[in-house]
Design a protein around this motif. Structure first.
Motif, PDB file in Angstrom:
ATOM      1  N   CYS A 241       0.714 -52.338  -8.981  1.00 28.64           N
ATOM      2  CA  CYS A 241       0.560 -51.132  -8.147  1.00 28.64           C
ATOM      3  C   CYS A 241       1.915 -50.477  -7.907  1.00 28.64           C
ATOM      4  CB  CYS A 241      -0.128 -51.480  -6.833  1.00 28.64           C
ATOM      5  SG  CYS A 241       0.884 -52.462  -5.702  1.00 28.64           S
ATOM      6  N   GLN A 242       1.885 -49.208  -7.533  1.00 26.80           N
ATOM      7  CA  GLN A 242       3.096 -48.434  -7.291  1.00 26.80           C
ATOM      8  C   GLN A 242       3.243 -48.149  -5.785  1.00 26.80           C
ATOM      9  OE1 GLN A 242       2.676 -44.918  -9.684  1.00 26.80           O
ATOM     10  NE2 GLN A 242       3.095 -45.997 -11.608  1.00 26.80           N
ATOM     11  N   TYR A 243       4.476 -48.274  -5.307  1.00 24.63           N
ATOM     12  CA  TYR A 243       4.722 -47.985  -3.900  1.00 24.63           C
ATOM     13  C   TYR A 243       4.361 -46.520  -3.586  1.00 24.63           C
ATOM     14  CZ  TYR A 243       7.355 -52.357  -3.470  1.00 24.63           C
ATOM     15  OH  TYR A 243       7.723 -53.676  -3.441  1.00 24.63           O
ATOM     16  N   ALA A 244       3.586 -46.326  -2.530  1.00 25.77           N
ATOM     17  CA  ALA A 244       3.253 -44.976  -2.075  1.00 25.77           C
ATOM     18  C   ALA A 244       4.140 -44.572  -0.896  1.00 25.77           C
ATOM     19  CB  ALA A 244       1.779 -44.882  -1.682  1.00 25.77           C
ATOM     20  N   ILE A 245       4.305 -45.492   0.064  1.00 25.29           N
ATOM     21  CA  ILE A 245       5.101 -45.207   1.264  1.00 25.29           C
ATOM     22  C   ILE A 245       5.487 -46.528   1.916  1.00 25.29           C
ATOM     23  CG2 ILE A 245       3.138 -45.072   2.843  1.00 25.29           C
ATOM     24  CD1 ILE A 245       6.024 -42.589   2.911  1.00 25.29           C
ATOM     25  N   LYS A 246       6.688 -46.556   2.573  1.00 25.69           N
ATOM     26  CA  LYS A 246       7.150 -47.732   3.302  1.00 25.69           C
ATOM     27  C   LYS A 246       7.559 -47.320   4.711  1.00 25.69           C
ATOM     28  CE  LYS A 246       8.819 -50.863  -0.310  1.00 25.69           C
ATOM     29  NZ  LYS A 246       9.978 -51.693  -0.745  1.00 25.69           N
TER      30      LYS A 246
ATOM     31  N   LYS B 211     -14.092 -35.935   1.910  1.00 23.71           N
ATOM     32  CA  LYS B 211     -14.236 -34.707   1.140  1.00 23.71           C
ATOM     33  C   LYS B 211     -12.899 -34.327   0.522  1.00 23.71           C
ATOM     34  CE  LYS B 211     -15.793 -29.928   1.586  1.00 23.71           C
ATOM     35  NZ  LYS B 211     -16.292 -28.881   2.522  1.00 23.71           N
ATOM     36  N   VAL B 212     -12.964 -33.787  -0.694  1.00 24.36           N
ATOM     37  CA  VAL B 212     -11.743 -33.382  -1.387  1.00 24.36           C
ATOM     38  C   VAL B 212     -10.984 -32.352  -0.547  1.00 24.36           C
ATOM     39  CG1 VAL B 212     -10.857 -32.207  -3.433  1.00 24.36           C
ATOM     40  CG2 VAL B 212     -12.726 -33.846  -3.654  1.00 24.36           C
ATOM     41  N   GLY B 213      -9.667 -32.528  -0.449  1.00 23.18           N
ATOM     42  CA  GLY B 213      -8.823 -31.595   0.287  1.00 23.18           C
ATOM     43  C   GLY B 213      -8.573 -31.972   1.730  1.00 23.18           C
ATOM     44  N   THR B 214      -9.240 -32.993   2.231  1.00 22.18           N
ATOM     45  CA  THR B 214      -9.018 -33.445   3.607  1.00 22.18           C
ATOM     46  C   THR B 214      -8.128 -34.682   3.607  1.00 22.18           C
ATOM     47  OG1 THR B 214     -11.014 -34.814   3.579  1.00 22.18           O
ATOM     48  CG2 THR B 214     -11.244 -32.546   4.346  1.00 22.18           C
ATOM     49  N   SER B 215      -7.573 -34.986   4.776  1.00 22.13           N
ATOM     50  CA  SER B 215      -6.729 -36.181   4.902  1.00 22.13           C
ATOM     51  C   SER B 215      -7.520 -37.289   5.595  1.00 22.13           C
ATOM     52  CB  SER B 215      -5.462 -35.848   5.694  1.00 22.13           C
ATOM     53  OG  SER B 215      -5.803 -35.436   7.005  1.00 22.13           O
ATOM     54  N   ILE B 216      -7.030 -38.507   5.436  1.00 18.43           N
ATOM     55  CA  ILE B 216      -7.703 -39.661   6.024  1.00 18.43           C
ATOM     56  C   ILE B 216      -6.637 -40.662   6.480  1.00 18.43           C
ATOM     57  CG2 ILE B 216      -7.942 -40.726   3.743  1.00 18.43           C
ATOM     58  CD1 ILE B 216     -10.436 -41.113   6.647  1.00 18.43           C
ATOM     59  N   SER B 217      -6.849 -41.235   7.683  1.00 21.08           N
ATOM     60  CA  SER B 217      -5.947 -42.273   8.196  1.00 21.08           C
ATOM     61  C   SER B 217      -6.636 -43.618   8.133  1.00 21.08           C
ATOM     62  CB  SER B 217      -5.546 -41.965   9.649  1.00 21.08           C
ATOM     63  OG  SER B 217      -4.759 -40.789   9.722  1.00 21.08           O
ATOM     64  N   ILE B 218      -5.907 -44.615   7.663  1.00 26.03           N
ATOM     65  CA  ILE B 218      -6.441 -45.966   7.481  1.00 26.03           C
ATOM     66  C   ILE B 218      -5.613 -46.944   8.317  1.00 26.03           C
ATOM     67  CG2 ILE B 218      -7.005 -47.773   5.833  1.00 26.03           C
ATOM     68  CD1 ILE B 218      -8.591 -45.206   5.394  1.00 26.03           C
ATOM     69  N   PRO B 219      -6.248 -47.733   9.203  1.00 32.39           N
ATOM     70  CA  PRO B 219      -5.516 -48.739   9.985  1.00 32.39           C
ATOM     71  C   PRO B 219      -5.446 -50.065   9.231  1.00 32.39           C
ATOM     72  CG  PRO B 219      -7.764 -48.582  10.778  1.00 32.39           C
ATOM     73  CD  PRO B 219      -7.662 -47.604   9.657  1.00 32.39           C
ATOM     74  N   CYS B 220      -4.306 -50.737   9.353  1.00 35.90           N
ATOM     75  CA  CYS B 220      -4.124 -52.042   8.735  1.00 35.90           C
ATOM     76  C   CYS B 220      -3.621 -53.008   9.810  1.00 35.90           C
ATOM     77  CB  CYS B 220      -3.128 -51.961   7.575  1.00 35.90           C
ATOM     78  SG  CYS B 220      -3.586 -50.758   6.302  1.00 35.90           S
ATOM     79  N   LEU B 221      -4.464 -53.979  10.191  1.00 33.54           N
ATOM     80  CA  LEU B 221      -4.148 -54.934  11.252  1.00 33.54           C
ATOM     81  C   LEU B 221      -3.444 -56.143  10.650  1.00 33.54           C
ATOM     82  CD1 LEU B 221      -4.554 -55.924  14.232  1.00 33.54           C
ATOM     83  CD2 LEU B 221      -6.734 -56.887  13.444  1.00 33.54           C
ATOM     84  N   TYR B 222      -2.293 -56.535  11.235  1.00 33.05           N
ATOM     85  CA  TYR B 222      -1.548 -57.684  10.717  1.00 33.05           C
ATOM     86  C   TYR B 222      -1.334 -58.703  11.829  1.00 33.05           C
ATOM     87  CZ  TYR B 222       2.366 -55.104  12.829  1.00 33.05           C
ATOM     88  OH  TYR B 222       3.171 -54.430  13.693  1.00 33.05           O
ATOM     89  N   GLN B 223      -0.921 -59.890  11.459  1.00 32.13           N
ATOM     90  CA  GLN B 223      -0.680 -60.951  12.431  1.00 32.13           C
ATOM     91  C   GLN B 223       0.640 -60.714  13.177  1.00 32.13           C
ATOM     92  OE1 GLN B 223      -0.925 -64.797  10.568  1.00 32.13           O
ATOM     93  NE2 GLN B 223      -3.063 -64.493   9.911  1.00 32.13           N
ATOM     94  N   PRO B 224       0.723 -61.156  14.444  1.00 34.05           N
ATOM     95  CA  PRO B 224       1.922 -60.908  15.244  1.00 34.05           C
ATOM     96  C   PRO B 224       3.220 -61.401  14.603  1.00 34.05           C
ATOM     97  CG  PRO B 224       0.145 -61.690  16.639  1.00 34.05           C
ATOM     98  CD  PRO B 224      -0.330 -61.820  15.231  1.00 34.05           C
ATOM     99  N   LYS B 225       3.152 -62.418  13.776  1.00 35.52           N
ATOM    100  CA  LYS B 225       4.375 -62.956  13.187  1.00 35.52           C
ATOM    101  C   LYS B 225       5.030 -61.999  12.191  1.00 35.52           C
ATOM    102  CE  LYS B 225       1.822 -65.550   9.632  1.00 35.52           C
ATOM    103  NZ  LYS B 225       1.562 -66.903   9.076  1.00 35.52           N
ATOM    104  N   TYR B 226       4.306 -60.916  11.825  1.00 36.91           N
ATOM    105  CA  TYR B 226       4.845 -59.953  10.859  1.00 36.91           C
ATOM    106  C   TYR B 226       5.380 -58.677  11.516  1.00 36.91           C
ATOM    107  CZ  TYR B 226       2.300 -62.887   7.516  1.00 36.91           C
ATOM    108  OH  TYR B 226       1.826 -63.952   6.783  1.00 36.91           O
TER     109      TYR B 226
ATOM    110  N   THR C 205      -1.591 -42.643   6.315  1.00 34.84           N
ATOM    111  CA  THR C 205      -2.342 -41.401   6.184  1.00 34.84           C
ATOM    112  C   THR C 205      -2.165 -40.865   4.776  1.00 34.84           C
ATOM    113  OG1 THR C 205      -2.044 -40.856   8.518  1.00 34.84           O
ATOM    114  CG2 THR C 205      -2.639 -39.049   7.044  1.00 34.84           C
ATOM    115  N   ILE C 206      -3.284 -40.594   4.137  1.00 36.19           N
ATOM    116  CA  ILE C 206      -3.281 -40.000   2.798  1.00 36.19           C
ATOM    117  C   ILE C 206      -3.589 -38.515   2.990  1.00 36.19           C
ATOM    118  CG2 ILE C 206      -4.328 -40.064   0.500  1.00 36.19           C
ATOM    119  CD1 ILE C 206      -5.105 -42.999   1.146  1.00 36.19           C
ATOM    120  N   LYS C 207      -2.655 -37.663   2.619  1.00 35.97           N
ATOM    121  CA  LYS C 207      -2.755 -36.234   2.912  1.00 35.97           C
ATOM    122  C   LYS C 207      -3.471 -35.485   1.793  1.00 35.97           C
ATOM    123  CE  LYS C 207       1.792 -36.457   5.128  1.00 35.97           C
ATOM    124  NZ  LYS C 207       3.175 -35.902   5.104  1.00 35.97           N
ATOM    125  N   GLU C 208      -4.335 -34.552   2.183  1.00 36.75           N
ATOM    126  CA  GLU C 208      -4.992 -33.629   1.256  1.00 36.75           C
ATOM    127  C   GLU C 208      -5.443 -34.356  -0.018  1.00 36.75           C
ATOM    128  OE1 GLU C 208      -2.472 -30.310   0.572  1.00 36.75           O
ATOM    129  OE2 GLU C 208      -2.515 -29.648   2.642  1.00 36.75           O
TER     130      GLU C 208
END
Length: 346
Positions: free
Chosen positions: A60-65, A29-44, A88-91
């Motif tokens: 694409c443009q960097y959002a966060i590092k 819903k507009v105005g709420t935040s959402i957290s997204i998990p990204c699973l990577y291999q142990p070598k990273y 996490t993408i806020k609001e």
């Protein structure tokens, strides 16, 4: 759009996107935040992770590092124990977009995986009341996903096979599908069951993070409270003892000090009265001297026996000093007065 998605899928397979696993589509819903998990291999584990925004990865443009983990719109954290970084993408705004979970590779192409984020004015077609859920070791926990669209309902752990009923990581999973909700009960939880799970309804996914921990017992809580209470009472008793010891010490200092002050006051009074008496005596003596009056009586007699050397009369004078009879001092030009009586005999 389907051709574009197919192109993205082919592109990610070619570039090694299988090195990262995440959800593919989520709606909020507009105005709420959402957290997204990204699973990577142990070598990273030691590599920089980031979120990139754009339809094509090449533009694409960097959002966060991870080396700059938060700004006004995004945040990122890296759980190296589970090989998962969370973004996490806020609001969220009304503008949907494609994002890429990515890992930097030195001297090579970055590995990445995209997901699509869409927004709704009302509740999403698939949602949960809270993305963060807590369960306790050895107990059961129930998670409910709400859906509005038709389609199959599944329960998945990130990077594992999805099931409706059965076992995931050695725990039993039972699902209960109702008209607009889907409940998942996980039995016999263990600490190793902590991690990211997600509901699936059609082409939508909704991630949920489960934390499994030890339940605080009532006994330990009571003991802790009793210990804290006893500690407080001991502190009060110690404070009272210190006060009891302090009062006599202060009293032993105050009594001599008060006595000394009283002695000083008495001495000052005696000195003041002595000086005052001296001043009064000195004043009386001065007044007596000023009040003395000199009386003189002068008699004139003519001596028959002695020869007269000249035609002038001879004057004899006798002076008698008398104190004045009255209390008031006669006014005179000088402080003393002289009264003369003249008697002349021819």
């Amino acid at each position: 759009m389907s051709n574009s998605l197919g192109f993205l899928l082919i592109l990610t397979l070619i570039t090694g996107a299988e090195s990262i696993t995440t959800i593919s589509k989520v709606a909020v819903k507009v105005g709420t935040s959402i957290s997204i998990p990204c699973l990577y291999q142990p070598k990273y584990r030691g590599h920089v992770k980031y979120l990139c925004k754009g339809y094509y990865f090449s533009s694409c443009q960097y959002a966060i590092k991870t080396h700059s983990p938060e700004n006004q719109e995004y945040s990122i954290s890296d759980d190296k124990s589970q090989n998962i970084f969370n973004v996490t993408i806020k609001e969220s705004t009304a503008e949907g977009s494609y994002y890429w979970c990515a890992v930097e590779i030195d001297n090579g192409g970055d590995v990445r995986k995209y997901f699509h984020l869409s927004f709704t004015r009302d509740k999403s077609s698939l949602y949960v009341t809270d993305q963060m859920v807590t369960g306790f070791i050895g107990e059961n926990t129930t998670i409910t996903c709400y859906y509005r669209a038709k389609g199959n309902i599944d329960w998945c752990k990130l990077g594992r096979t999805c099931i409706k009923d059965g076992l995931i990581d050695g725990i039993t999973v039972n699902t209960d599908k109702k008209k607009d909700s889907f409940s998942v009960t996980m039995s016999g939880l263990r600490a190793g069951n902590s991690g990211w799970y997600y509901c699936v309804n059609g082409d939508l996914q909704m991630p949920i993070y489960l934390t499994v921990t030890i339940r605080p017992t009532v006994e330990s809580t009571t003991v802790t409270a009793a210990t804290e209470s006893a500690t407080i009472e001991d502190q009060k008793e110690d404070q009272k003892t210190k006060e009891d010891r302090t009062f006599p010490a202060l009293l032993s200092l105050i009594i001599p000090l008060v006595s000394l002050i009283l002695v000083a006051i008495v001495a000052l009074l005696v000195l003041f009265r002595t000086k005052r008496a001296k001043i009064q005596d000195s004043s009386g003596s001065s007044n007596l001297k000023e009040g003395e009056v000199t009386y003189s009586e002068v008699s004139f007699k003519k001596n028959q026996a002695l020869p007269v050397e000249s035609d002038g009369d001879v004057t004899y004078s006798s002076v008698v000093i008398k104190k004045p009879q009255g209390g008031k001092r006669a006014k005179a030009k000088d402080d003393n007065e002289t009264h003369s009586h003249h008697k002349q005999n021819v």
